[in-house]
Design a protein around this motif. Sequence first.
Motif, PDB file in Angstrom:
ATOM      1  N   GLY A   1     -33.982 -31.605 120.457  1.00 46.40           N
ATOM      2  CA  GLY A   1     -35.256 -31.597 120.001  1.00 46.40           C
ATOM      3  C   GLY A   1     -34.981 -33.118 120.905  1.00 46.40           C
ATOM      4  N   ASN A   2     -36.205 -33.657 119.383  1.00 50.88           N
ATOM      5  CA  ASN A   2     -36.128 -35.207 119.565  1.00 50.88           C
ATOM      6  C   ASN A   2     -35.282 -36.463 119.239  1.00 50.88           C
ATOM      7  OD1 ASN A   2     -39.107 -34.458 119.893  1.00 50.88           O
ATOM      8  ND2 ASN A   2     -39.634 -34.464 117.943  1.00 50.88           N
ATOM      9  N   GLY A   3     -34.055 -35.234 119.024  1.00 53.16           N
ATOM     10  CA  GLY A   3     -32.730 -36.067 118.333  1.00 53.16           C
ATOM     11  C   GLY A   3     -31.375 -35.919 119.737  1.00 53.16           C
ATOM     12  N   PHE A   4     -30.838 -36.044 118.530  1.00 50.25           N
ATOM     13  CA  PHE A   4     -28.613 -36.060 119.552  1.00 50.25           C
ATOM     14  C   PHE A   4     -28.095 -35.167 119.155  1.00 50.25           C
ATOM     15  CE2 PHE A   4     -31.687 -39.469 119.629  1.00 50.25           C
ATOM     16  CZ  PHE A   4     -31.789 -40.199 121.437  1.00 50.25           C
TER      17      PHE A   4
ATOM     18  N   PHE B   1     -21.411 -34.944 115.239  1.00 51.72           N
ATOM     19  CA  PHE B   1     -22.932 -35.149 114.705  1.00 51.72           C
ATOM     20  C   PHE B   1     -24.169 -34.757 115.094  1.00 51.72           C
ATOM     21  CE2 PHE B   1     -22.662 -38.529 118.530  1.00 51.72           C
ATOM     22  CZ  PHE B   1     -23.612 -38.252 118.992  1.00 51.72           C
ATOM     23  N   THR B   2     -25.070 -34.845 114.437  1.00 50.64           N
ATOM     24  CA  THR B   2     -26.388 -34.055 114.919  1.00 50.64           C
ATOM     25  C   THR B   2     -26.870 -35.423 114.297  1.00 50.64           C
ATOM     26  OG1 THR B   2     -27.011 -32.926 113.189  1.00 50.64           O
ATOM     27  CG2 THR B   2     -26.802 -32.070 115.366  1.00 50.64           C
ATOM     28  N   ILE B   3     -28.412 -36.101 115.757  1.00 47.69           N
ATOM     29  CA  ILE B   3     -28.990 -36.632 114.472  1.00 47.69           C
ATOM     30  C   ILE B   3     -31.107 -36.111 114.787  1.00 47.69           C
ATOM     31  CG2 ILE B   3     -30.686 -38.928 114.331  1.00 47.69           C
ATOM     32  CD1 ILE B   3     -27.991 -39.809 116.511  1.00 47.69           C
ATOM     33  N   ASP B   4     -31.653 -35.571 113.961  1.00 49.96           N
ATOM     34  CA  ASP B   4     -32.630 -34.626 113.846  1.00 49.96           C
ATOM     35  C   ASP B   4     -34.353 -35.672 114.101  1.00 49.96           C
ATOM     36  OD1 ASP B   4     -31.662 -32.612 114.753  1.00 49.96           O
ATOM     37  OD2 ASP B   4     -31.051 -31.703 111.973  1.00 49.96           O
ATOM     38  N   LEU B   5     -34.683 -35.890 114.878  1.00 51.83           N
ATOM     39  CA  LEU B   5     -35.817 -36.854 114.517  1.00 51.83           C
ATOM     40  C   LEU B   5     -37.124 -36.021 114.035  1.00 51.83           C
ATOM     41  CD1 LEU B   5     -34.791 -40.186 116.704  1.00 51.83           C
ATOM     42  CD2 LEU B   5     -34.097 -39.817 113.858  1.00 51.83           C
ATOM     43  N   SER B   6     -38.425 -36.286 114.168  1.00 48.30           N
ATOM     44  CA  SER B   6     -39.866 -36.077 113.769  1.00 48.30           C
ATOM     45  C   SER B   6     -40.604 -37.051 113.310  1.00 48.30           C
ATOM     46  CB  SER B   6     -39.716 -35.148 112.719  1.00 48.30           C
ATOM     47  OG  SER B   6     -39.355 -35.399 111.596  1.00 48.30           O
TER      48      SER B   6
ATOM     49  N   THR C   1     -41.335 -42.996 111.759  1.00 43.90           N
ATOM     50  CA  THR C   1     -40.272 -41.648 111.933  1.00 43.90           C
ATOM     51  C   THR C   1     -39.763 -40.765 110.276  1.00 43.90           C
ATOM     52  OG1 THR C   1     -39.916 -41.867 114.543  1.00 43.90           O
ATOM     53  CG2 THR C   1     -38.708 -40.783 113.624  1.00 43.90           C
ATOM     54  N   SER C   2     -39.089 -39.621 110.519  1.00 42.53           N
ATOM     55  CA  SER C   2     -38.199 -39.321 109.407  1.00 42.53           C
ATOM     56  C   SER C   2     -36.244 -39.086 110.142  1.00 42.53           C
ATOM     57  CB  SER C   2     -38.999 -38.249 108.808  1.00 42.53           C
ATOM     58  OG  SER C   2     -40.163 -38.527 108.278  1.00 42.53           O
ATOM     59  N   GLY C   3     -35.485 -38.983 109.388  1.00 51.62           N
ATOM     60  CA  GLY C   3     -34.632 -38.092 110.436  1.00 51.62           C
ATOM     61  C   GLY C   3     -33.457 -38.044 109.282  1.00 51.62           C
ATOM     62  N   LYS C   4     -32.674 -36.664 110.283  1.00 55.00           N
ATOM     63  CA  LYS C   4     -31.506 -36.860 109.129  1.00 55.00           C
ATOM     64  C   LYS C   4     -30.367 -36.665 110.539  1.00 55.00           C
ATOM     65  CE  LYS C   4     -30.667 -32.336 108.380  1.00 55.00           C
ATOM     66  NZ  LYS C   4     -30.947 -31.261 107.564  1.00 55.00           N
ATOM     67  N   MET C   5     -29.212 -37.563 109.541  1.00 62.50           N
ATOM     68  CA  MET C   5     -27.860 -37.326 111.095  1.00 62.50           C
ATOM     69  C   MET C   5     -26.894 -37.292 109.654  1.00 62.50           C
ATOM     70  SD  MET C   5     -25.660 -40.942 111.912  1.00 62.50           S
ATOM     71  CE  MET C   5     -27.175 -41.283 112.233  1.00 62.50           C
ATOM     72  N   VAL C   6     -26.040 -35.374 110.717  1.00 59.51           N
ATOM     73  CA  VAL C   6     -25.473 -35.250 109.800  1.00 59.51           C
ATOM     74  C   VAL C   6     -24.229 -35.564 110.228  1.00 59.51           C
ATOM     75  CG1 VAL C   6     -23.758 -32.525 109.046  1.00 59.51           C
ATOM     76  CG2 VAL C   6     -26.913 -33.491 109.212  1.00 59.51           C
ATOM     77  N   ILE C   7     -23.074 -36.160 109.980  1.00 65.94           N
ATOM     78  CA  ILE C   7     -21.506 -36.127 110.548  1.00 65.94           C
ATOM     79  C   ILE C   7     -20.537 -35.060 109.936  1.00 65.94           C
ATOM     80  CG2 ILE C   7     -19.827 -38.191 111.473  1.00 65.94           C
ATOM     81  CD1 ILE C   7     -22.742 -39.913 110.081  1.00 65.94           C
ATOM     82  N   VAL C   8     -19.781 -34.476 111.155  1.00 65.45           N
ATOM     83  CA  VAL C   8     -18.915 -33.389 110.667  1.00 65.45           C
ATOM     84  C   VAL C   8     -17.639 -33.599 110.866  1.00 65.45           C
ATOM     85  CG1 VAL C   8     -17.980 -30.832 110.277  1.00 65.45           C
ATOM     86  CG2 VAL C   8     -20.329 -31.876 110.455  1.00 65.45           C
ATOM     87  N   GLY C   9     -16.704 -34.575 109.824  1.00 60.04           N
ATOM     88  CA  GLY C   9     -15.136 -34.541 110.657  1.00 60.04           C
ATOM     89  C   GLY C   9     -14.023 -33.644 109.525  1.00 60.04           C
TER      90      GLY C   9
END
Length: 166
Positions: free
Chosen positions: A132-135, A145-150, A157-165
Amino acid sequence: MRYLPLLLLPLALAACGGEGTSISINAHSDDDDNAVFAMNNGAVSVKSDGFEGSFKVPNIKMTAENFDMDGVKLYPNSTITSFNVDATDHAGKQKDEGKVTAAFSSPADLAKVQGWFRDKLTAKGFKFNEKGNGFAGTTDDGESFTIDLSADGAAKTSGKMVIVGN
């Protein structure tokens, strides 16, 4: 309780005044050693085995300087609007689980913030794809990880980073 240092971490980031970062930390274990920490605009509640309470502290405002993912920081001068940790400690040889979610606001347009993350992720050698707009990808430690940007207006820019270990 082994999670007490984790629960106190946000207090070390304290900064007075202004709107604070909403913070929640949930720690669980297979042996029922559980703890919940929540903070929103200076109102703190803590619940763990044998202790429960609430109190007021100065607002904590987390910024780009307070957060990184294996060396990749947020875009400069970003503010973290919410920070959540969910952790599970498994008994024996089963791997522990953890998830960190950080919502943030960056003071630049979407294309500039996308370029920032693309350059930083590449420089650190992370494996990732555009999503999408992120990674989405994995860190050099193997965490996904995911990085969602809008876009949030012309220069924000608003974003949300999710890291799962695990």
